[in-house]
Enzyme design. Structure first.
Site: not given
Ligand code: PRF
Ligand code: ZN
Length: 372
Positions: A93, A267, A305, A307, A310, A336
């Site tokens: 990110d 994510d 589960c 895993c 578990c 888990h």
């Molecule tokens: N922009 C970026 N990373 C993010 C978001 C976003 O709007 C969000 C919004 N939930 C999470 N991570 N660059």
């Molecule tokens: Zn588990």
């Protein structure tokens, strides 16, 4: 082109997409959940353990790695994959979201964002060009454009300005990108909770022709039904032949609802964060392991589960570890929770294959409840 999305089929019942994302470090089956490794580690998990639970791709953060240990150091180490011993796909990110989350510690201008480090208070400046320079040095397979995520709630005027700036920044990111053949730069759609602004953002960002697109600015405190409504009118406008990533979303119900609305990638820190607070996501809902009712519960964390956690440990033992402040507690519950979410996405992919994702949602919600 560094990554290529391949649409395999759409679920006849829900419209959800089954696909593959081909990257320089391997192919990812979508829809997929990406465990978060903010500081070049998925907290408490070794790469071997991540492979054991079939994690296909992990996310890391530009902002954190820039501040510590520094992107130049990671580059010297041979890039992020080598530095952290993870040879499967990585997405970074851009730092946009993390920097904006700093509140009073930052100042936004057209040029970029000035902020103070959360570590030592030192002053820094990240522009779209700087974010891409850092992401190029880290070397992830997928890198994100530097965007501005509007808070919730925010008035129309504010959101319009921030989405238009996000478009200008996306252009600058594209021009600054040095490795388009080995790293795919994804554009980010903003526009808050306003239909016409989401439409404007999709039009502007897709016109720049990125190899993939994210929906940003959701899961920022709005009610879940509102997020679903925004997705309902946003994803149908996005190109079908590119991957779609919903940023920062990871509760079980939102993963299913997102897939139904045509999202391919997710994510979230939720599974690992709540694990360290002693909370497990299970097939029968949330289990808060510190609760007294588990003191003599010698059954597994999740009865359905298989895993490592578990198969080998009881709720009573996990509760004891948590109460005693033992590090193993966070490790076993993280293991888990990630296993649970990765398996959920596998079930979602199977349900898409069988054209029955709406039936799957109904069964899952009946068992799980709505408590996360
Ligand atoms: N922009 C970026 N990373 C993010 C978001 C976003 O709007 C969000 C919004 N939930 C999470 N991570 N660059
Ligand atoms: Zn588990």
């Amino acid at each position: 082109m560094a990554v290529k999305y391949e649409l395999i089929k759409e679920c006849k019942q829900s419209g959800a997409r089954l696909g593959r994302l081909h990257t320089p470090h391997g192919t990812i089956e979508t829809p997929i959940f990406m465990p978060v490794g903010t500081q070049a580690t998925v907290k408490t998990m070794t790469p071997e353990e991540l492979k054991e639970i079939n994690a296909q791709i992990i996310l890391s953060n530009t902002y954190h790695l820039y501040l510590r240990p520094g992107h130049e150091l990671v580059e010297k180490a041979g890039g992020l994959h080598k530095f952290m011993n993870w040879n499967k796909p990585i997405l970074t990110d851009s730092g946009g979201f993390q920097v904006f989350s700093l509140g009073d510690l930052r100042k936004i201008s057209e040029e970029g964002v000035e902020f103070r480090s959360h570590i030592d208070g030192s002053k820094h400046f990240i522009s779209p060009e700087k974010a891409i320079e850092i992401e190029n040095a880290l070397g992830a397979d997928i890198i994100m454009a530097f965007d501005e995520c509007a808070p919730y709630p925010a008035d129309r005027e504010y959101v319009k300005n921030s989405l238009e700036r996000t478009t200008r920044w996306a252009k600058r990111c594209k021009e600054a990108h040095r490795n388009p053949d080995t790293q795919a730069l994804f554009g980010i759609i903003q526009g808050g909770m306003y239909k016409d602004l989401r439409e404007q953002s999709v039009a502007e960002i897709t016109a720049l022709d990125f190899p993939g697109y994210a929906v940003g600015g959701l899961s920022v405190g709005e009610p879940k039904p509102l997020m679903y409504e925004v997705l309902d009118y946003t994803t149908p406008l996005m190109p079908k032949d590119k991957a779609r990533y919903l940023m920062g979303v990871g509760s079980p119900d939102c993963l299913i609802e997102g897939a139904i609305r045509g999202i391919d990638m997710f994510d979230c820190v939720l599974p690992t964060r709540i694990a360290r607070n002693g909370t497990a996501m299970t097939s029968v809902g949330k289990v808060v392991i510190k609760n007294a009712k588990y003191t003599e519960d010698f059954g597994p964390l999740d009865p359905n589960c298989d895993c490592y956690t578990c198969r080998n440990y009881s709720r009573a033992y996990l509760r004891h570890l948590y109460k005693a402040g033992e590090i193993l507690s966070g490790r076993l519950v993280s293991y888990h929770n990630l296993y649970f979410l990765l398996n959920l996405m596998k079930d979602v992919r199977e349900a898409i294959k069988a054209d029955c994702l709406l039936d799957f949602r109904k069964e899952f919600f009946e068992r799980y409840g709505y408590d996360l």
